[in-house]
Design a protein around this motif. Sequence first.
Motif, PDB file in Angstrom:
ATOM      1  N   UNK A 145     -14.283  12.435   3.372  1.00  0.00           N
ATOM      2  CA  UNK A 145     -14.529  11.088   3.353  1.00  0.00           C
ATOM      3  C   UNK A 145     -13.438  10.400   2.606  1.00  0.00           C
ATOM      4  N   UNK A 146     -12.349   9.682   3.318  1.00  0.00           N
ATOM      5  CA  UNK A 146     -11.181   8.970   2.728  1.00  0.00           C
ATOM      6  C   UNK A 146     -11.347   7.926   1.878  1.00  0.00           C
TER       7      UNK A 146
ATOM      8  N   UNK B 261      -5.924   5.513   7.463  1.00  0.00           N
ATOM      9  CA  UNK B 261      -5.834   6.201   8.970  1.00  0.00           C
ATOM     10  C   UNK B 261      -6.681   7.139   8.997  1.00  0.00           C
ATOM     11  N   UNK B 262      -6.865   7.964   8.206  1.00  0.00           N
ATOM     12  CA  UNK B 262      -8.041   9.183   8.187  1.00  0.00           C
ATOM     13  C   UNK B 262      -9.318   8.616   8.237  1.00  0.00           C
ATOM     14  N   UNK B 263      -9.478   7.374   7.441  1.00  0.00           N
ATOM     15  CA  UNK B 263     -10.830   6.714   7.373  1.00  0.00           C
ATOM     16  C   UNK B 263     -11.221   6.342   8.753  1.00  0.00           C
TER      17      UNK B 263
ATOM     18  N   UNK C  86       0.607  -1.043   0.029  1.00  0.00           N
ATOM     19  CA  UNK C  86      -0.099   0.088  -0.044  1.00  0.00           C
ATOM     20  C   UNK C  86       0.854   1.057  -0.080  1.00  0.00           C
ATOM     21  N   UNK C  87       0.496   2.328  -0.752  1.00  0.00           N
ATOM     22  CA  UNK C  87       1.434   3.405  -0.989  1.00  0.00           C
ATOM     23  C   UNK C  87       1.109   4.393   0.149  1.00  0.00           C
ATOM     24  N   UNK C  88       2.052   5.400   0.333  1.00  0.00           N
ATOM     25  CA  UNK C  88       1.845   6.048   1.604  1.00  0.00           C
ATOM     26  C   UNK C  88       0.514   7.184   1.575  1.00  0.00           C
ATOM     27  N   UNK C  89       0.132   7.349   0.392  1.00  0.00           N
ATOM     28  CA  UNK C  89      -1.104   8.040   0.169  1.00  0.00           C
ATOM     29  C   UNK C  89      -2.151   7.154   0.612  1.00  0.00           C
ATOM     30  N   UNK C  90      -2.328   5.862   0.266  1.00  0.00           N
ATOM     31  CA  UNK C  90      -3.299   5.020   0.698  1.00  0.00           C
ATOM     32  C   UNK C  90      -3.442   4.635   2.339  1.00  0.00           C
ATOM     33  N   UNK C  91      -2.003   4.588   2.695  1.00  0.00           N
ATOM     34  CA  UNK C  91      -2.007   4.467   4.273  1.00  0.00           C
ATOM     35  C   UNK C  91      -2.533   5.506   4.762  1.00  0.00           C
TER      36      UNK C  91
END
Length: 174
Positions: free
Chosen positions: A158-159, A10-12, A1-6
């Motif tokens: 909404x992440x 976390x935000x979700x 998982x890339x850092x943006x998805x990660x």
Amino acid sequence: MDSTMDALTRQAYATPAVRANLVNSGMISLYCDYSGSEQHVHAVACTFVFNRSLRVQAKRLEYDYALGSDYGELQAVHFSLEWLARALTEEQLRPKPKSAVVFTDCHAIERLLTKAYFADARYAVVRDDIHAILERLGTLRPDMEIRIKHMHRHKTNNALHRMAHNAARNCIGK
């Protein structure tokens, strides 16, 4: 998982309204989005959320010219329902989901799904395909409620929707 998805994951989990859909073991949430460019390159994507797991898929659309964002959003809903149909027939989802909601940011989705006539027949083809998938899923899982819902205020920060948005944009190379 890339850092943006990660970071989006976390935000979700940090947003109560969004986290509720992540941890709900009785409902599948599908967040779909469409992206298009001035170069007439189009893509759809979906974030599939069920029982603390999430997956994102995107697909480039093949058509010659822009039919507008409403057409693209219908395509995104169709893409999401196809994924839902595959998941319900090919995967052993445990526990068995009681409902599924396809979330879209298209404010006109209800009107588009019930509209009797379109100036361009391709809109009607996609709308009819959506209704056919819903009917097939209703036969396959009559105990399961499946809805298509405009996100309204649920979209803000909404992440899960942002994941689909980013995937569609990445698919067209933006």
